[in-house]
Design an enzyme around this catalytic site. Structure first.
Site, PDB file in Angstrom:
ATOM      1  N   TYR A 298       0.850  -1.202   0.000  1.00  0.00           N
ATOM      2  CA  TYR A 298       0.000   0.000   0.000  1.00  0.00           C
ATOM      3  C   TYR A 298       0.879   1.245   0.000  1.00  0.00           C
ATOM      4  O   TYR A 298       0.652   2.182  -0.780  1.00  0.00           O
ATOM      5  CB  TYR A 298      -0.915  -0.021   1.230  1.00  0.00           C
ATOM      6  CG  TYR A 298      -1.755   1.213   1.418  1.00  0.00           C
ATOM      7  CD1 TYR A 298      -2.917   1.412   0.670  1.00  0.00           C
ATOM      8  CD2 TYR A 298      -1.412   2.195   2.344  1.00  0.00           C
ATOM      9  CE1 TYR A 298      -3.702   2.558   0.838  1.00  0.00           C
ATOM     10  CE2 TYR A 298      -2.178   3.332   2.521  1.00  0.00           C
ATOM     11  CZ  TYR A 298      -3.321   3.507   1.773  1.00  0.00           C
ATOM     12  OH  TYR A 298      -4.091   4.648   1.951  1.00  0.00           O
TER      13      TYR A 298
ATOM     14  N   LYS B 237       1.180   4.287  -2.779  1.00  0.00           N
ATOM     15  CA  LYS B 237       0.933   5.700  -2.465  1.00  0.00           C
ATOM     16  C   LYS B 237       2.183   6.564  -2.735  1.00  0.00           C
ATOM     17  O   LYS B 237       2.055   7.724  -3.116  1.00  0.00           O
ATOM     18  CB  LYS B 237       0.449   5.845  -1.016  1.00  0.00           C
ATOM     19  CG  LYS B 237      -0.953   5.260  -0.800  1.00  0.00           C
ATOM     20  CD  LYS B 237      -2.007   6.005  -1.634  1.00  0.00           C
ATOM     21  CE  LYS B 237      -3.412   5.527  -1.385  1.00  0.00           C
ATOM     22  NZ  LYS B 237      -4.416   6.233  -2.183  1.00  0.00           N
TER      23      LYS B 237
END
Ligand SMILES: NC(=O)c1ccc[n+]([C@@H]2O[C@H](COP(=O)([O-])OP(=O)(O)OC[C@H]3O[C@@H](n4cnc5c(N)ncnc54)[C@H](O)[C@@H]3O)[C@@H](O)[C@H]2O)c1
Length: 257
Positions: A153, A157
């Protein structure tokens, strides 16, 4: 003055829904899109109840053609696109050695390709219209600080930050600004999902996960979706005309640069 047009992905719940409502209240016509049409429609009903203007659209951000079709339809119906908010995102919690090939692919498809395809679709029309436009992407704490148990994740990002900077440089000559908003711990269904995934971790990992967040919010309260939506509304306004390429944190002081 003609009404400005904003397109939002992931507008069916959480931060995207709050952004849709804030932008509508600020006078935008809002094209609220989501992979789940019924969710987008619920957001639009709430906007209509407040006597503001919006319509619901279905789009899966992992499909380049869905985003092209979405923006084309909005421009056909309303003549232009002033703001594109690439909000849709997913999360996966777990030890780095257990992340599967498919989980990485899914994260990258939604969080990275979804933002890239949204930038492409918006830029195509914004380049041709007078006044350019504003593109605003969802980053997050994981974009400014690598976090244990959120490795893929975080990577997705960080990629959003890179995309935001590259697109800002490339599109600046066309009066298109590109920025990202970086929330912290937001009271949204996504955070509930993180909590549910944390509950399945073993004791040591659960402790590691909680320690990176507990007691770190300087302002002492969890973030509401509206806190992030207010930053996005500013980034969508003329007040932000001279801001581009930035990933701006809105997290109550969780991460300080
Ligand atoms: N909640 C947080 O604490 C937090 C913190 C930092 C960053 N963010 C980021 O903010 C954004 C929104 O988060 P949220 O908390 O509102 O999430 P959420 O899960 O509550 O809502 C996400 C919305 O995106 C939609 N969506 C998911 N996959 C999609 C796809 N492939 N195509 C189109 N729509 C899709 C979902 O249906 C949902 O309506 C995400 O990019 C997330 O990574 C959230």
């Amino acid at each position: 003055m003609t009404r400005k047009i904003a397109v939002i992905t992931g507008a069916g719940q959480g931060i995207g829904r709050a952004i849709a409502k804030e932008l509508a209240a600020a006078g935008f016509f809002v094209a609220a899109s989501d992979i789940i049409m019924a969710a987008a429609q619920r957001t639009v009903s709430e906007i209509h109840q407040q006597h503001h203007q919006a319509a619901a659209y279905q789009a899966n951000v992992i499909n380049q053609h869905d985003l092209r079709d979405l923006v084309t339809q909005v421009v056909t119906e309303h003549g232009r696109i002033d703001v594109m908010v690439n909000d849709a995102g997913i999360v996966k919690v777990g030890p780095i050695e257990q992340i599967t090939d498919k989980e990485v692919d899914d994260l990258m498809a939604v969080n990275v390709k979804g933002v890239l395809f949204g930038i492409q679709a918006a830029a195509e029309f914004m380049k041709k219209q007078a006044g350019g436009g504003k593109i605003i992407n969802a980053a997050g704490l994981g974009a400014v600080e690598g976090m244990p148990l959120l490795s893929a994740y975080s990577a997705s990002k960080f990629a959003v930050r890179g995309l935001t900077q590259a697109a800002a440089k490339e599109l600046a000559p066309y009066h298109i600004t590109v920025n990202a908003y970086s929330p912290g711990i937001v009271n949204s269904p996504l955070w509930d999902l993180i909590n549910a995934q944390v509950d399945k971790l073993d004791q040591a990992d659960r402790q590691k996960m909680l320690e990176q967040f507990n007691d770190r919010i300087a302002l002492g309260r969890i973030e509401e979706p509206e806190d992030a939506a207010k930053l996005v509304t500013f980034l969508a306004s003329e007040g932000a005309d001279y801001i581009t390429g930035q990933t701006i944190t809105v997290d109550g002081g969780l991460h300080m640069s």
